[in-house]
Design a protein around this motif. Sequence first.
Motif, PDB file in Angstrom:
ATOM      1  N   GLY A 168      10.791  -2.363 -17.439  1.00 57.07           N
ATOM      2  CA  GLY A 168      10.016  -3.531 -16.967  1.00 57.07           C
ATOM      3  C   GLY A 168      10.337  -4.816 -17.800  1.00 57.07           C
ATOM      4  O   GLY A 168      11.431  -4.984 -18.191  1.00 57.07           O
ATOM      5  N   ALA A 187       8.173   8.460 -12.491  1.00 59.40           N
ATOM      6  CA  ALA A 187       9.213   7.644 -13.314  1.00 59.40           C
ATOM      7  C   ALA A 187      10.563   8.544 -13.441  1.00 59.40           C
ATOM      8  O   ALA A 187      11.109   8.531 -14.324  1.00 59.40           O
ATOM      9  N   GLY A 213       6.213  -1.852 -13.318  1.00 65.00           N
ATOM     10  CA  GLY A 213       5.895  -1.343 -11.814  1.00 65.00           C
ATOM     11  C   GLY A 213       6.250  -0.008 -11.490  1.00 65.00           C
ATOM     12  O   GLY A 213       7.281   0.294 -11.745  1.00 65.00           O
ATOM     13  N   LEU A 214       4.969   0.974 -11.510  1.00 61.45           N
ATOM     14  CA  LEU A 214       5.457   2.265 -11.352  1.00 61.45           C
ATOM     15  C   LEU A 214       5.596   2.593  -9.689  1.00 61.45           C
ATOM     16  O   LEU A 214       4.622   2.091  -9.013  1.00 61.45           O
ATOM     17  N   ASP A 215       6.444   3.438  -9.528  1.00 65.65           N
ATOM     18  CA  ASP A 215       6.532   3.853  -8.051  1.00 65.65           C
ATOM     19  C   ASP A 215       5.514   5.012  -7.891  1.00 65.65           C
ATOM     20  O   ASP A 215       5.579   6.019  -8.577  1.00 65.65           O
ATOM     21  N   ILE A 216       4.431   4.983  -6.952  1.00 61.31           N
ATOM     22  CA  ILE A 216       3.296   5.941  -6.889  1.00 61.31           C
ATOM     23  C   ILE A 216       3.491   6.556  -5.248  1.00 61.31           C
ATOM     24  O   ILE A 216       3.863   5.733  -4.720  1.00 61.31           O
ATOM     25  N   ASP A 217       2.739   7.610  -5.352  1.00 64.20           N
ATOM     26  CA  ASP A 217       2.731   8.224  -4.066  1.00 64.20           C
ATOM     27  C   ASP A 217       1.488   7.429  -3.244  1.00 64.20           C
ATOM     28  O   ASP A 217       0.508   7.608  -3.840  1.00 64.20           O
ATOM     29  N   ASN A 250      -1.347   2.765  -1.767  1.00 60.59           N
ATOM     30  CA  ASN A 250      -0.511   1.671  -2.658  1.00 60.59           C
ATOM     31  C   ASN A 250       0.969   2.534  -3.274  1.00 60.59           C
ATOM     32  O   ASN A 250       0.888   3.639  -3.447  1.00 60.59           O
ATOM     33  N   ARG A 251       2.027   1.786  -2.948  1.00 55.36           N
ATOM     34  CA  ARG A 251       3.102   2.376  -3.371  1.00 55.36           C
ATOM     35  C   ARG A 251       3.725   2.196  -4.788  1.00 55.36           C
ATOM     36  O   ARG A 251       4.727   2.847  -5.359  1.00 55.36           O
ATOM     37  N   THR A 252       3.128   1.074  -5.167  1.00 56.27           N
ATOM     38  CA  THR A 252       3.533   0.648  -6.562  1.00 56.27           C
ATOM     39  C   THR A 252       2.166   0.377  -7.467  1.00 56.27           C
ATOM     40  O   THR A 252       1.071   0.050  -6.783  1.00 56.27           O
ATOM     41  N   LEU A 253       2.357   0.473  -8.533  1.00 53.87           N
ATOM     42  CA  LEU A 253       1.091   0.102  -9.662  1.00 53.87           C
ATOM     43  C   LEU A 253       1.584  -0.469 -10.628  1.00 53.87           C
ATOM     44  O   LEU A 253       2.583   0.052 -11.344  1.00 53.87           O
ATOM     45  N   GLU A 254       1.141  -1.557 -10.747  1.00 54.37           N
ATOM     46  CA  GLU A 254       1.607  -2.643 -11.838  1.00 54.37           C
ATOM     47  C   GLU A 254       0.586  -2.608 -12.899  1.00 54.37           C
ATOM     48  O   GLU A 254      -0.455  -2.889 -12.661  1.00 54.37           O
TER      49      GLU A 254
END
Length: 332
Positions: A168, A187, A213-217, A250-254
């Motif tokens: 990041g 991650a 920024g995390l890729d999330i399901d 949501n596909r990302t989490l900041e």
Amino acid sequence: MSNTETQPAVQRCGASPDEETGAPRVEVLTPRDVPLGGPRAMTVRRTLPQRARTLIGAWCFADHYGPDDVAATGGMDVAPHPHTGLQTVSWLFSGEIEHRDSLGSHAFVRPGELNLMTGGHGISHSEVSTPRTTILHGVQLWVALPEQHRHTARDFRHYVPGPVALTGTPAGDGSAGEARVFLGSLAGDTSPVPTFSPLLGAELVLEPHATVGLDIDPAFEHGLLLDRGEVRMADTLLRPAELGYLAPGNRTLELTNTTDAPARMVLLGGTPFGERIVMWWNFIGRDHQDIAQAREDWMTGSRFGEVKGYDGDRLPAPELPNAPLKPRGNDR
């Protein structure tokens, strides 16, 4: 960990964006203090369940405690008690807890190590902080088992996840923090521990002023329990002991650490739990009779087995409320 309240409450069991910023809307859940017990009544901060939200995925219970000077508080001493229809997830930041259960497991909970116990049809266990502990600090979490698995056999698992670097900004040495994934995937890392419904559980540490920024399901709803620091989840600031909730879609989490010191948090996630449950004391069932039968079995000494090696009496079950217990979900 047991819910040691003598009169436990009956719990009522797509993310819309903020109109001004366009960021996903985060619901902030604040904890309530609950005395856990012990010689001087150690207190925990409970963020799940509460009236605003009972479940995040299958996660249905979250106690956050410490940092606790055991010389002053007496530490943790939870006598043998039962569980049905759930799994317990123990995760420490500091200290050490001795675990014994009726499966015959004798293990220690240590920082960065997962202890997962499956209650299923019925198990009992005790938890005691060890003499080596000076500061006790961690979380105790429960996972509701889906109907098809809630009578599964009792089980115990231990797993030590390795650290995974989070990239990041600011870039610095290329790492903005690290994650330890104890359940599910995040991650680029996946825990080998099996679950009965899709779940995520991970400890995150962010460096000062770092943003990741995390890729999330997108099928998951997520909860971020902040342990230390101040962290912006999407566009919402979380303070210590608060839990931020993000609905599916949501596909990302900041996440941004807004402080000059490392921030630590636990990220929970899972697909929405579509079943209605009754959660009372240490039992999860589907109706009043499930709970009443579990209580009777505990009080008569059947079904849950014996915890060997604990010095003291087991916990008695509180009295059932006069009104029938009714199943709830996340409806309000």
